[in-house]
Design a protein around this motif. Structure first.
Motif, PDB file in Angstrom:
ATOM      1  N   VAL A 246     120.655 -12.679  55.131  1.00 29.82           N
ATOM      2  CA  VAL A 246     121.620 -13.290  56.614  1.00 29.82           C
ATOM      3  C   VAL A 246     120.422 -13.157  58.061  1.00 29.82           C
ATOM      4  O   VAL A 246     118.755 -12.978  57.813  1.00 29.82           O
ATOM      5  N   PRO A 247     120.820 -14.314  58.660  1.00 32.57           N
ATOM      6  CA  PRO A 247     120.150 -14.646  60.150  1.00 32.57           C
ATOM      7  C   PRO A 247     119.556 -13.516  60.439  1.00 32.57           C
ATOM      8  O   PRO A 247     120.224 -12.624  60.971  1.00 32.57           O
ATOM      9  N   ARG A 248     118.477 -13.259  61.181  1.00 31.14           N
ATOM     10  CA  ARG A 248     117.956 -12.300  62.585  1.00 31.14           C
ATOM     11  C   ARG A 248     119.068 -11.519  63.149  1.00 31.14           C
ATOM     12  O   ARG A 248     119.412 -10.489  63.828  1.00 31.14           O
ATOM     13  N   HIS A 249     120.007 -12.295  63.907  1.00 29.93           N
ATOM     14  CA  HIS A 249     121.211 -12.123  65.045  1.00 29.93           C
ATOM     15  C   HIS A 249     122.324 -11.332  64.449  1.00 29.93           C
ATOM     16  O   HIS A 249     123.481 -11.047  64.949  1.00 29.93           O
ATOM     17  N   SER A 443     123.802   2.464  62.062  1.00 29.12           N
ATOM     18  CA  SER A 443     123.101   1.115  61.476  1.00 29.12           C
ATOM     19  C   SER A 443     122.849   0.344  62.882  1.00 29.12           C
ATOM     20  O   SER A 443     121.603  -1.132  62.701  1.00 29.12           O
ATOM     21  N   ILE A 444     122.203   0.819  64.160  1.00 29.66           N
ATOM     22  CA  ILE A 444     121.082  -0.072  65.238  1.00 29.66           C
ATOM     23  C   ILE A 444     119.712  -0.026  64.760  1.00 29.66           C
ATOM     24  O   ILE A 444     119.346  -0.745  64.728  1.00 29.66           O
ATOM     25  N   THR A 445     119.357   1.331  63.729  1.00 30.36           N
ATOM     26  CA  THR A 445     118.429   1.812  64.123  1.00 30.36           C
ATOM     27  C   THR A 445     117.764   1.273  62.465  1.00 30.36           C
ATOM     28  O   THR A 445     116.714   0.123  63.186  1.00 30.36           O
ATOM     29  N   SER A 446     118.591   0.348  61.741  1.00 33.41           N
ATOM     30  CA  SER A 446     118.266   0.139  60.492  1.00 33.41           C
ATOM     31  C   SER A 446     117.981  -1.119  60.431  1.00 33.41           C
ATOM     32  O   SER A 446     117.054  -1.821  60.024  1.00 33.41           O
ATOM     33  N   ALA A 447     118.875  -1.780  61.577  1.00 39.29           N
ATOM     34  CA  ALA A 447     118.306  -3.080  61.629  1.00 39.29           C
ATOM     35  C   ALA A 447     117.573  -3.602  62.750  1.00 39.29           C
ATOM     36  O   ALA A 447     116.556  -5.145  62.441  1.00 39.29           O
ATOM     37  N   THR A 448     117.476  -2.876  64.019  1.00 39.43           N
ATOM     38  CA  THR A 448     116.045  -2.892  65.346  1.00 39.43           C
ATOM     39  C   THR A 448     114.578  -3.320  64.206  1.00 39.43           C
ATOM     40  O   THR A 448     114.047  -4.318  64.325  1.00 39.43           O
ATOM     41  N   MET A 449     114.346  -2.073  63.262  1.00 40.79           N
ATOM     42  CA  MET A 449     113.166  -1.832  62.541  1.00 40.79           C
ATOM     43  C   MET A 449     113.502  -3.420  61.362  1.00 40.79           C
ATOM     44  O   MET A 449     112.207  -3.886  61.649  1.00 40.79           O
ATOM     45  N   GLN A 450     114.244  -3.889  60.676  1.00 36.14           N
ATOM     46  CA  GLN A 450     113.900  -4.668  59.427  1.00 36.14           C
ATOM     47  C   GLN A 450     113.920  -6.315  60.356  1.00 36.14           C
ATOM     48  O   GLN A 450     113.221  -6.731  59.815  1.00 36.14           O
ATOM     49  N   SER A 451     114.259  -5.950  61.651  1.00 35.54           N
ATOM     50  CA  SER A 451     114.079  -7.064  62.684  1.00 35.54           C
ATOM     51  C   SER A 451     112.829  -7.914  63.045  1.00 35.54           C
ATOM     52  O   SER A 451     112.067  -9.041  63.693  1.00 35.54           O
ATOM     53  N   ILE A 452     112.425  -6.737  63.021  1.00 29.58           N
ATOM     54  CA  ILE A 452     110.547  -6.129  63.553  1.00 29.58           C
ATOM     55  C   ILE A 452     109.720  -6.829  62.376  1.00 29.58           C
ATOM     56  O   ILE A 452     108.305  -7.514  62.157  1.00 29.58           O
ATOM     57  N   LEU A 453     110.292  -5.794  60.846  1.00 29.67           N
ATOM     58  CA  LEU A 453     109.044  -5.557  60.016  1.00 29.67           C
ATOM     59  C   LEU A 453     108.804  -7.210  59.867  1.00 29.67           C
ATOM     60  O   LEU A 453     109.487  -7.913  59.895  1.00 29.67           O
ATOM     61  N   PRO A 454     107.309  -7.409  59.772  1.00 32.13           N
ATOM     62  CA  PRO A 454     107.230  -9.211  58.261  1.00 32.13           C
ATOM     63  C   PRO A 454     107.569  -8.993  56.687  1.00 32.13           C
ATOM     64  O   PRO A 454     107.671  -7.323  56.435  1.00 32.13           O
ATOM     65  N   ASP A 455     107.153  -9.785  56.409  1.00 35.45           N
ATOM     66  CA  ASP A 455     107.937  -9.386  54.524  1.00 35.45           C
ATOM     67  C   ASP A 455     107.167  -8.903  53.905  1.00 35.45           C
ATOM     68  O   ASP A 455     107.484  -8.219  53.145  1.00 35.45           O
ATOM     69  N   GLY A 456     105.872  -9.740  54.190  1.00 29.69           N
ATOM     70  CA  GLY A 456     104.736  -8.525  53.417  1.00 29.69           C
ATOM     71  C   GLY A 456     104.447  -7.101  53.484  1.00 29.69           C
ATOM     72  O   GLY A 456     104.022  -6.922  52.661  1.00 29.69           O
ATOM     73  N   ILE A 457     105.314  -6.729  54.491  1.00 25.64           N
ATOM     74  CA  ILE A 457     105.027  -4.604  54.465  1.00 25.64           C
ATOM     75  C   ILE A 457     106.896  -3.998  54.021  1.00 25.64           C
ATOM     76  O   ILE A 457     106.753  -2.883  54.803  1.00 25.64           O
ATOM     77  N   ARG A 458     107.362  -4.978  54.505  1.00 26.54           N
ATOM     78  CA  ARG A 458     108.362  -4.464  54.838  1.00 26.54           C
ATOM     79  C   ARG A 458     109.265  -3.648  53.979  1.00 26.54           C
ATOM     80  O   ARG A 458     109.722  -2.388  53.984  1.00 26.54           O
ATOM     81  N   GLY A 459     108.900  -3.436  53.060  1.00 24.13           N
ATOM     82  CA  GLY A 459     109.264  -2.912  51.979  1.00 24.13           C
ATOM     83  C   GLY A 459     108.259  -1.117  51.370  1.00 24.13           C
ATOM     84  O   GLY A 459     109.174  -0.039  52.081  1.00 24.13           O
ATOM     85  N   ARG A 460     107.331  -1.504  51.811  1.00 22.52           N
ATOM     86  CA  ARG A 460     106.537  -0.235  52.305  1.00 22.52           C
ATOM     87  C   ARG A 460     107.016   0.990  53.607  1.00 22.52           C
ATOM     88  O   ARG A 460     107.275   1.870  53.473  1.00 22.52           O
ATOM     89  N   VAL A 461     107.148  -0.068  54.697  1.00 23.81           N
ATOM     90  CA  VAL A 461     107.985   0.764  56.020  1.00 23.81           C
ATOM     91  C   VAL A 461     108.909   1.442  55.582  1.00 23.81           C
ATOM     92  O   VAL A 461     109.930   2.524  55.747  1.00 23.81           O
ATOM     93  N   SER A 462     110.059   0.373  54.656  1.00 18.86           N
ATOM     94  CA  SER A 462     111.013   0.941  54.375  1.00 18.86           C
ATOM     95  C   SER A 462     111.496   1.977  53.524  1.00 18.86           C
ATOM     96  O   SER A 462     111.657   3.033  54.155  1.00 18.86           O
TER      97      SER A 462
END
Length: 516
Positions: A246-249, A443-462
């Motif tokens: 889904v798009p960022r917004h 929901s808000i904290t998860s969405a906010t964090m995922q909108s900040i993370l770059p794709d290359g490191i998203r899984g590790r931070v999650s």
């Protein structure tokens, strides 16, 4: 005649008889008399008429007032050789255009207010991901009913039953970052489907063991722990897939609808699972759980392919290095670090002291039976459902930091009011309101964090982020100890005060959270 051939200046014949001979013997005349003698006695008056010509009358009729018209003086000068009449250049007055009487004036269209509740369902891959989450969460809530009843039947111990109910969070606390690393390096779709197949086979095998009648308590503990291993990969994979679909917004809407799948199944599945358990037994219920997870795996395979970001081979040293890279990213990014620390508040202080103590409130505070306890638990599910629908309808939230603080405030107010409420009538809406705030926070904290993370490191931070859920058993143990010695209302008030202190300290230490 002059040189132009005109005789207009020919001396009239009367001049010859009226001139004066200056050499004659007549007496001299004055200068005035001499001048008068040179002028004819009768000069004809010019033929000038003040009456308007026909052309002027025509123009005056066409333009009665306010027009400046230049027209020829007579009819002879107004004609050209061919007889065509020359008309003066007259500018026509502007007349406002009138709308035809049969045409109605245009009325401004009032656009209806668009509701954004199900915007993420417009994306095909999200529909498959949501369906897989729905079946997966349904199987989880059925497992909670089956395992709780089966463990108590085998052990007759409330302590062992409570321990096994939270045992599936232990692998997340231990291996959450490793699961996130696998999500970063391999195809998330295949990983998610593979985890569901693994859990399906595990449930089918354990169900067959229960049907055979050769099952002990340690089998139940082992089964729950192995099922929790699947959560180590499933949660980071699902969280990392949503920003790719889904798009960022629309991230807040997508995470809210993802939570909606858990809320719906939490309302419906426990009752259905309990009925199946009473009719067919634990073995048959476990077989049905395995079948439901298998459907979730099929839904996950319907997702589009997502390429891996790294090689398939991974040495232990390289794995440790990449996990530490995720830790360094969190440490250097103040917003991500603040959101991660905020995640421990509901896991340690809200869910254990609010939802975990509901059975204690029912038995010791309100003195009610299991039927009323079921209604209180249903209020939790109703609050989750209402919160997710309301949050999904808001669309893209601009002031996310303010919304996070609002959810925390809503949780604190509901918990304090529940601790001070003397009747169960007020407990239903208070539990629902606290659940709404909890679901909005997640929901808000998860969405906010995922909108900040770059794709290359998203899984590790999650993977590191979901370790906050692994701390929930610690909160359950603390809540049980305090409530047993001081009572459930006192334990809830203590937790409420700690929430206020922890949230205020984090907002002061991380000003960037307030500016989200």
């Amino acid at each position: 005649m002059n040189k132009n051939g005109s005789d207009a200046f020919r001396k009239p014949e009367s001049y010859s008889s009226s001139t004066t001979d200056l050499t004659s013997s007549h007496p001299p005349q004055s200068a005035e008399q001499a001048v008068k003698s040179l002028v004819p006695t009768e000069v004809p008056a010019p033929d000038v008429s003040l009456a308007p010509t026909p052309e002027q009358q025509e123009v005056a009729t066409a333009h009665p007032v306010g027009e400046i018209v230049v027209a020829p003086a007579d009819s002879d000068t107004a004609r050209v050789g061919s007889g065509r009449r020359l008309r003066p250049h007259i500018r026509k007055p502007r007349v406002p255009r009138m709308r035809a009487p049969h045409i109605q004036p245009r009325v401004p269209r009032i656009r209806p207010v668009r509701v954004h509740t199900f915007d993420s369902f417009l994306h095909r891959d999200y529909r498959f991901l949501w369906a897989s989450t729905l079946f997966f969460s349904g199987a989880f809530w059925m497992q909670q009913v089956i395992i709780g009843w089966l463990t108590y039947q085998l052990t007759q111990s409330a302590l062992l039953t409570s321990l096994v109910m939270g045992l599936d969070a232990l692998p997340i606390l231990i291996a959450g970052p490793l699961g996130g690393l696998l999500v970063d390096r391999w195809d998330k779709r295949k990983l998610l489907a593979g985890v569901f197949v693994y859990q399906s086979l595990l449930a089918l095998g354990f169900g067959a063991l229960v049907l055979l009648g050769d099952v002990n308590a340690w089998h139940v503990f082992g089964f729950v722990f192995l099922m929790g291993v699947g959560w180590v990969i499933a949660d980071p994979a699902r969280m990392a897939l949503i920003p790719s679909i889904v798009p960022r917004h629309s991230l807040v809407n997508a995470f809210a609808l993802n939570s909606l799948a858990f809320s719906i199944t939490r309302l419906a599945i426990p009752a259905a699972g309990g009925a199946l358990l009473a009719i067919a037994g634990a073995g048959a219920a476990l077989l049905l759980q395995g079948a439901i997870v298998a459907v979730g795996a099929a839904m996950a395979l319907g997702l589009g392919a997502f390429a891996s970001a790294g090689q398939s081979k991974l040495s232990p040293r390289a794995a440790l290095s990449e996990i530490l890279e995720g830790v360094r990213y969190i440490r250097e990014n103040a917003v991500v670090l603040g959101l991660l620390l905020l995640g421990f508040i509901p896991a340690v202080l809200v869910s254990p002291f609010l939802h975990g103590l509901i059975p204690v409130y029912a038995a010791e505070v309100y003195k009610v039976g299991p039927a009323t306890l079921g209604l209180l638990m249903s209020a939790v599910g109703a609050g989750f459902l209402t919160g997710t629908l309301a949050l999904a309808s808001l669309g893209d939230i601009q002031r996310k930091g303010l919304m996070i603080m609002g959810c925390i405030a809503l949780i604190c107010v509901s918990m304090a009011a529940l601790a001070l409420s003397p009747t169960i009538t007020m407990a239903y809406p208070l539990v629902a309101i606290g659940s709404m705030g909890t679901m909005g926070f997640f929901s808000i904290t998860s969405a906010t964090m995922q909108s900040i993370l770059p794709d290359g490191i998203r899984g590790r931070v999650s993977g590191i982020y979901i370790m906050t859920f692994g701390a929930m058993p610690l909160g359950n143990l603390t809540a049980g100890v305090i409530s047993e010695s001081m009572g459930a209302p006192t334990a809830t008030l203590i937790a409420c005060g700690l929430i206020v202190v922890a949230a205020s300290a984090l907002m002061v230490l991380f000003p960037s959270l307030r500016r989200l």
